[in-house]
Design a protein around this motif. Structure first.
Motif, PDB file in Angstrom:
ATOM      1  N   ILE A 119       0.732  -1.137  -0.026  1.00 50.15           N
ATOM      2  CA  ILE A 119      -0.038  -0.023  -0.002  1.00 50.15           C
ATOM      3  C   ILE A 119       0.725   1.280  -0.019  1.00 50.15           C
ATOM      4  O   ILE A 119       0.614   2.325  -0.758  1.00 50.15           O
ATOM      5  CB  ILE A 119      -0.979   0.122   1.241  1.00 50.15           C
ATOM      6  N   ILE A 120       1.913   1.349   0.884  1.00 51.57           N
ATOM      7  CA  ILE A 120       2.796   2.388   0.917  1.00 51.57           C
ATOM      8  C   ILE A 120       3.503   2.644  -0.523  1.00 51.57           C
ATOM      9  O   ILE A 120       3.506   3.806  -0.855  1.00 51.57           O
ATOM     10  CB  ILE A 120       3.855   2.152   1.968  1.00 51.57           C
ATOM     11  N   ALA A 152      -6.329  -4.873   8.257  1.00 51.51           N
ATOM     12  CA  ALA A 152      -5.259  -5.819   8.306  1.00 51.51           C
ATOM     13  C   ALA A 152      -4.093  -4.727   8.379  1.00 51.51           C
ATOM     14  O   ALA A 152      -4.347  -3.505   7.920  1.00 51.51           O
ATOM     15  CB  ALA A 152      -5.175  -6.821   7.458  1.00 51.51           C
ATOM     16  N   GLY A 153      -2.692  -5.328   8.195  1.00 47.70           N
ATOM     17  CA  GLY A 153      -1.840  -4.369   8.139  1.00 47.70           C
ATOM     18  C   GLY A 153      -0.766  -4.314   9.499  1.00 47.70           C
ATOM     19  O   GLY A 153      -1.601  -4.591  10.356  1.00 47.70           O
ATOM     20  N   GLY A 184       3.780   9.633   2.826  1.00 50.72           N
ATOM     21  CA  GLY A 184       2.823   8.515   2.131  1.00 50.72           C
ATOM     22  C   GLY A 184       3.200   7.711   3.434  1.00 50.72           C
ATOM     23  O   GLY A 184       2.047   6.719   4.034  1.00 50.72           O
ATOM     24  N   PHE A 185       4.245   7.176   3.840  1.00 48.42           N
ATOM     25  CA  PHE A 185       4.569   6.294   4.836  1.00 48.42           C
ATOM     26  C   PHE A 185       3.836   6.463   6.084  1.00 48.42           C
ATOM     27  O   PHE A 185       3.219   5.579   6.600  1.00 48.42           O
ATOM     28  CB  PHE A 185       6.007   6.078   5.156  1.00 48.42           C
ATOM     29  N   ILE A 186       3.728   7.808   6.633  1.00 47.99           N
ATOM     30  CA  ILE A 186       3.366   7.938   7.993  1.00 47.99           C
ATOM     31  C   ILE A 186       1.891   8.020   7.809  1.00 47.99           C
ATOM     32  O   ILE A 186       1.201   7.340   8.835  1.00 47.99           O
ATOM     33  CB  ILE A 186       3.561   9.535   8.225  1.00 47.99           C
ATOM     34  N   ALA A 187       1.178   8.381   6.747  1.00 49.02           N
ATOM     35  CA  ALA A 187      -0.547   8.460   6.789  1.00 49.02           C
ATOM     36  C   ALA A 187      -0.679   7.080   6.839  1.00 49.02           C
ATOM     37  O   ALA A 187      -1.791   6.851   7.286  1.00 49.02           O
ATOM     38  CB  ALA A 187      -0.837   9.338   5.417  1.00 49.02           C
ATOM     39  N   VAL A 188      -0.070   6.226   5.960  1.00 43.69           N
ATOM     40  CA  VAL A 188      -0.662   4.885   5.700  1.00 43.69           C
ATOM     41  C   VAL A 188      -0.605   4.128   6.965  1.00 43.69           C
ATOM     42  O   VAL A 188      -1.378   3.529   7.435  1.00 43.69           O
ATOM     43  CB  VAL A 188       0.348   4.152   4.558  1.00 43.69           C
ATOM     44  N   PRO A 193     -10.014   3.574   1.612  1.00 46.54           N
ATOM     45  CA  PRO A 193      -9.750   4.839   2.489  1.00 46.54           C
ATOM     46  C   PRO A 193      -8.420   5.031   2.677  1.00 46.54           C
ATOM     47  O   PRO A 193      -7.904   6.263   2.826  1.00 46.54           O
ATOM     48  CB  PRO A 193     -10.647   4.611   3.547  1.00 46.54           C
ATOM     49  N   ILE A 194      -7.602   3.895   3.094  1.00 46.41           N
ATOM     50  CA  ILE A 194      -6.226   4.033   3.349  1.00 46.41           C
ATOM     51  C   ILE A 194      -5.201   4.792   2.246  1.00 46.41           C
ATOM     52  O   ILE A 194      -4.380   5.648   2.442  1.00 46.41           O
ATOM     53  CB  ILE A 194      -5.449   2.695   3.539  1.00 46.41           C
TER      54      ILE A 194
END
Lengths: 252, 247
Positions: free
Chosen positions: A62-63, A200-201, A186-190, A120-121
């Protein structure tokens, strides 16, 4: 290594050592923080067991998607907006305020609209990261020296050739700043979205481990994410240094 | 002419955003996303409810203490690293590295240390704010011309007098930039903290609204937070520009 570098290393090692000692002699309770050595061994066991592989793949996937979308779409939007001065003037106040408002607060709204899924993510990740890339693209195109476009006209270069051989290299440092910020945001928000609410994740894993009082698992996952983030940031920093060296040296 | 045109253009952008909202509403349906107009009328009703007042008060309280802590600790670190060259050279890269980490992963650790009440939120908010305040203060103090410091030494000022009468006034405009950014990220930190495992505050209110499918509540709170942050940032920016012009 320089003297400053050595001292810095000593400070970091000292801080970790102090935490280890404080945990070992019971100054910090085991239920609150586990010793760093135990975090490392817990992470090793966790990775060897393969039980988090699916979540690692999902989250990093996702990231990567969020960062790729933000950079490509942000760059394209930046070029389009730069070509339309009036649109740009109208959008400028929004760009100036964008990172001052808590955009993340819209994550629950996105869940209400799209349901609890990947969508949404990805959207909140792109929303957080893309504007940095748009602003950087605008900055970069602004800073292309007027003389370069004149040179292009003298040499009768086509529009595309001008863009690729002159404008893009001239704007590159600014574009790279945008890339760096997009990666970081992007990293922080995900991770934040996964942590707060997600099917999950890795972020969700940490939240679950916290709720289960499973400190070994929680600290192992935290350590993992901190290591990944540090490595990514270090790689971007190294690239940045290399670009800077190439710009200052070589050409007259 | 140009000023009015720019104003109209920005107004057109706002209208376009409302149009996108309306279209999203038509796609998603009223339960997921209410239409713009009913939401804006609902906003006026929502802010008068007790529930909103209680949660807003909780957020303001946590934000106030988080900001106080972020400014105090951030300025202390910044002054120290800016004035003491070796500490700055050693510490700055560490702070820069910490700044770009996803701090949310440290929230459970803070909750374990400080508990689920207001202290955990305050600590998490402050954690966000300390780093930009410290980094920009360090940069600001380092950029002070050395001759100012030599003058301070000639006048035999004490370290405290030097900080108060020389360092801070000279560094103020840039330090203020740090305070402005600190304000923004501390607010984000407090709200993020409230969205996870909290029973009070606007962040937790939004999460509850989402699980109860109270979309109107949720969207109005989000809009109010946007407006608050944007107005506060505008005021701080205005002060910042004045400070920069004064020097």
């Amino acid at each position: 290594m320089t003297r400053v570098g050595l001292i810095r290393l000593a400070v970091i090692v000292g801080a970790i050592g102090a935490l280890e000692l404080a945990c070992r002699i019971g100054l910090i309770k085991h239920q609150i923080i586990i010793p760093p050595s135990e975090m490392a061994s817990a992470l090793w066991t966790l990775l060897a067991s393969g039980s988090v592989n699916a979540d690692i793949e999902r989250t990093l996937g996702i990231i990567v998607l969020v960062i790729a979308l933000s950079i490509v779409l942000g760059f394209a939007a930046g070029i389009a907006i730069h070509a339309l001065p009036r649109v740009r003037a109208a959008l400028d106040p929004f760009f100036a305020t964008y990172y001052a408002v808590p955009v993340f607060i819209f994550y629950p709204v996105l869940i209400a609209i799209f349901g609890l899924s990947v969508m949404p993510i990805v959207l909140i990740g792109v929303a957080t990261a893309i504007v940095a890339m748009i602003i950087a693209t605008l900055n970069g195109l602004d800073r292309v020296p007027r003389v370069l476009t004149k040179v292009a006209r003298v040499h009768r270069l086509s529009r595309i050739k001008t863009a690729v051989t002159l404008q893009l290299p001239a704007a590159a440092p600014y574009l790279f700043t945008g890339v760096k910020l997009s990666v970081s945001y992007g990293f922080i928000a995900v991770i934040a979205a996964e942590f707060i609410l997600s099917p999950a994740g890795l972020g969700r894993d940490i939240a679950d481990a916290y709720a289960d009082f499973n400190n070994r698992r929680m600290y192992a996952l935290i350590l993992f994410l901190l290591i990944v983030a540090t490595l990514v940031n270090a790689a971007l920093h190294a690239l940045d240094m290399r670009f800077a060296a190439r710009r200052s040296g070589g050409r007259p | 002419m140009t000023a009015t045109r720019r104003f109209t253009d920005t107004f057109v952008v706002v209208l376009a955003m409302l149009a996108v909202w309306q279209v999203l509403h038509l796609i998603a349906g009223s339960t997921a996303l209410p239409a713009p107009l009913p939401t804006l009328t609902y906003l006026l009703h929502n802010v008068t409810t007790d529930r909103f007042a209680t949660n807003a008060a909780a957020t303001i309280e946590a934000f106030f203490f988080a900001l106080l802590l972020a400014y105090a600790v951030g300025l202390a670190i910044g002054v120290w690293m800016g004035a003491h060259r070796l500490s700055g050279a050693v510490g700055e890269p560490i702070l820069v590295a910490l700044y770009s980490l996803p701090k949310i992963v440290l929230y459970p650790v803070l909750l374990l240390i400080f508990g689920l009440g207001i202290s955990g939120k305050v600590a998490f908010g402050a954690l966000h704010g300390i780093l930009p305040v410290a980094l920009l203060t360090t940069g600001a103090i380092r950029a002070i011309p050395p001759v100012y410091l030599r003058a301070a030494r000639t006048l035999q000022l004490t370290p405290w007098q030097t900080i108060r009468t020389v360092l801070l006034p000279a560094a103020l405009p840039e330090v203020f930039t740090g305070l402005r950014i600190g304000f923004t990220v501390t607010l984000l930190g407090v709200l993020l903290g409230e969205m996870f495992a909290s029973k009070a505050g606007l962040g937790s209110m939004i999460m509850t609204d989402m699980s109860l499918a109270q979309s109107e509540d949720m969207v109005t709170v989000a809009i109010l937070l946007f407006a608050f942050a944007a107005v506060a940032n505008g005021i701080l920016l205005w002060i910042e520009h004045r400070l920069h012009r004064r020097v």
